[in-house]
Design an enzyme around this catalytic site. Structure first.
Site, short mmCIF file in Angstrom:
data_model
loop_
_atom_site.label_atom_id
_atom_site.label_comp_id
_atom_site.label_asym_id
_atom_site.label_seq_id
_atom_site.Cartn_x
_atom_site.Cartn_y
_atom_site.Cartn_z
N ASN A 1 -5.07 0.81 -6.56
CA ASN A 1 -4.64 -0.34 -5.77
C ASN A 1 -5.35 -1.63 -6.20
O ASN A 1 -5.30 -2.63 -5.49
CB ASN A 1 -4.93 -0.11 -4.29
N HIS B 1 -0.20 3.67 8.49
CA HIS B 1 -1.39 4.26 7.88
C HIS B 1 -2.24 5.01 8.92
O HIS B 1 -2.29 4.62 10.09
CB HIS B 1 -2.22 3.12 7.27
N GLU C 1 2.08 -2.03 9.39
CA GLU C 1 1.74 -2.52 8.06
C GLU C 1 2.78 -3.54 7.65
O GLU C 1 3.92 -3.48 8.14
CB GLU C 1 1.76 -1.36 7.05
N SER D 1 2.08 1.74 2.69
CA SER D 1 1.19 2.14 1.60
C SER D 1 1.73 3.26 0.72
O SER D 1 1.36 3.36 -0.44
CB SER D 1 -0.17 2.55 2.17
N ASP E 1 -1.15 -5.22 9.47
CA ASP E 1 -2.09 -4.76 8.45
C ASP E 1 -1.53 -5.15 7.08
O ASP E 1 -0.53 -4.58 6.62
CB ASP E 1 -2.25 -3.24 8.59
N HIS F 1 -1.80 -4.00 1.58
CA HIS F 1 -1.18 -3.98 0.25
C HIS F 1 -0.42 -5.27 -0.06
O HIS F 1 0.31 -5.33 -1.03
CB HIS F 1 -0.24 -2.79 0.12
N LYS G 1 -8.45 -3.48 -2.09
CA LYS G 1 -7.25 -3.38 -2.92
C LYS G 1 -7.18 -4.57 -3.88
O LYS G 1 -7.92 -4.59 -4.84
CB LYS G 1 -6.04 -3.16 -2.02
C1 PLP Z 1 -5.92 1.46 2.29
C2 PLP Z 1 -5.42 1.09 3.62
C3 PLP Z 1 -6.30 0.91 4.69
C4 PLP Z 1 -7.74 1.27 4.59
O1 PLP Z 1 -8.46 0.35 3.84
P1 PLP Z 1 -9.83 0.79 3.19
O2 PLP Z 1 -10.50 -0.49 2.92
O3 PLP Z 1 -9.48 1.57 1.96
O4 PLP Z 1 -10.54 1.63 4.19
C5 PLP Z 1 -5.80 0.43 5.87
N1 PLP Z 1 -4.49 0.19 6.03
C6 PLP Z 1 -3.62 0.39 5.04
C7 PLP Z 1 -2.18 0.08 5.25
C8 PLP Z 1 -4.05 0.85 3.81
O5 PLP Z 1 -3.19 1.09 2.83
#
Ligand code: PLP
Length: 407
Positions: A49, A135, A179, A183, A208, A211, A242
């Protein structure tokens, strides 16, 4: 009398392997980059990522090194106990400026940011409404909160509306959490429509952008930016792990939100702060993403996404993804593993994503491309994939068939 723990667990583990659900950790002997070393072999990496290629960037490494020398390795305790080392304030100011929000709060991870924030904002008597494909960190936050959880099928606005209509008169607080870019599917949430609904029913919205940050919008703030929705979203979550290439999570929003979370978000209150060197590297990453060089890097990422998608269509895998996450849906878990192994033998590292990360029978190769892959890297991958698909015919399910089957 319970059986010995080891016997009990061994018995449970065995069928996972038989069903193609076992997980292995690959020991990587190089930095994260388009080319990585595993078992002394150089492999082309389409698993990361690290969208903008910052995980091994010299400017970030220098920032980390400088902070390492100035502040040492460990943070000592939670920031509320042993003090806020200077790099944290700089990072939170940089994040607030980048996100164009009054304030930001850094957590140990994106996972911790979701869990701590959701559990702080809603509780028993409240309702939290989730997209089915959210997620795990959003789901875990909702569960920990004690609020009533309602789930709508992926992207199903009609169902979301029905849930909102049924709960808003009774519940004290209603929080929708989604999200922006999903993801494991790489598709986009209908954010404008969700915003309209939450305004109509007086709910709050948490988005969130894990990505999407660094990728979308003139200023690369995330998917809400080009949609013009940033001022309507109460809570924005992001990760430093990411596109920013580091580790850590954050919340951006109003001064009141951030002040409240400092008093109520247990995952930041009761957890030792990130190492100052990592915090300094993350600040350098935010500054890079905000710079003209960050703009150019982002544009290069989209050119690579486009190259990959056109190449996939040419080998018979049409793809509707509008992100840097391109799932190749296989369905059967064992078949997904076989495809990943065939690609590995050809020098390509792509993970087979299986249950419980995705539903049973929806196993997939999750291909991610970054700005720092060369067009040769992408062509090499496409040739190897075409070869692997010839070796395992009938392996790929069309995305359209998938979405209808999961609705
Ligand atoms: C990767 C991810 C997280 C977690 O983030 P980290 O910093 O890896 O703990 C949270 N939400 C989504 C949608 C993700 O893809």
């Amino acid at each position: 009398m319970p059986r010995p723990l080891r016997d009990e667990l061994a018995e449970e583990l065995a069928p996972w392997r038989a069903a193609g659900l076992h997980r292995v950790l690959w020991d990587v002997e190089s930095p994260q980059a388009p080319h990585i070393r595993i078992d002394n072999r150089e492999l082309l990496n389409f698993s990361s990522n690290d969208y903008l290629g910052l995980a091994n960037d010299p400017v970030l490494k220098q920032a980390a090194t400088d902070a390492l020398h100035q502040f040492g390795v460990g943070a000592g305790a939670s920031r509320f106990i042993s003090g806020n080392l200077a790099p944290y304030r700089q990072l939170e100011l940089a994040l607030a400026e980048f996100k164009n929000q009054p304030a930001a709060l850094v957590f140990g991870s994106g996972y911790a940011a979701n869990v701590g924030t959701i559990a702080a904002l809603v509780g028993p008597g409240d309702v939290v409404i989730l997209d089915k494909l959210n997620h795990a960190s959003i789901i875990d936050g909702a569960r920990q909160s004690g609020a009533t959880i309602r789930v709508y099928p992926h992207g199903d606005l009609a169902k979301l509306e029905r849930i909102l209509a049924s709960v808003t008169t009774r519940a004290r607080r209603v929080l929708i959490a989604t999200e922006s870019v999903f993801s494991m599917d790489g598709d986009l949430a209908p954010l404008a429509e969700i915003c309209a609904l939450k305004q109509r029913f007086g709910a709050w919205l948490l988005v969130d952008e894990a990505h999407a940050t660094g990728l979308y919008g003139q200023n690369r703030r995330g998917l809400a930016e080009p949609l013009g929705l940033e001022n309507q979203i109460e809570v924005t979550i992001g990760t430093l792990s990411k596109a920013f290439g580091c580790v850590g999570g954050y919340v951006a929003g109003s001064l009141e939100l951030i002040e409240y979370l400092r008093h109520r978000a247990r995952s930041v209150m009761y957890s030792t702060a990130l190492p100052p060197a990592m915090v300094a590297a993350a600040t350098a990453a935010v500054r890079f993403v905000m710079s003209p060089a960050g703009h150019a890097r982002r544009d290069q990422l989209w050119r690579n996404v486009s190259l990959l998608k056109h190449g996939l269509a040419a080998v018979g895998i049409p793809n509707t993804s509008r992100s840097a996450i391109i799932p190749i849906i296989v369905g059967d878990e064992t078949k997904a593993l076989q495809l990943a192994q065939t690609l590995l033998d050809a020098g390509i590292f792509v993970p087979a994503i299986r249950y419980p990360t995705v539903p049973r029978g929806k196993a997939r190769l999750r291909v991610t491309v970054t700005a720092v892959h060369s067009s040769d890297d992408i062509q090499t991958f496409l040739s190897a994939l075409a070869e692997a698909l010839r070796a395992h015919p009938g392996g790929v399910i069309e995305p359209a068939a998938l979405s209808s089957s999961r609705a």
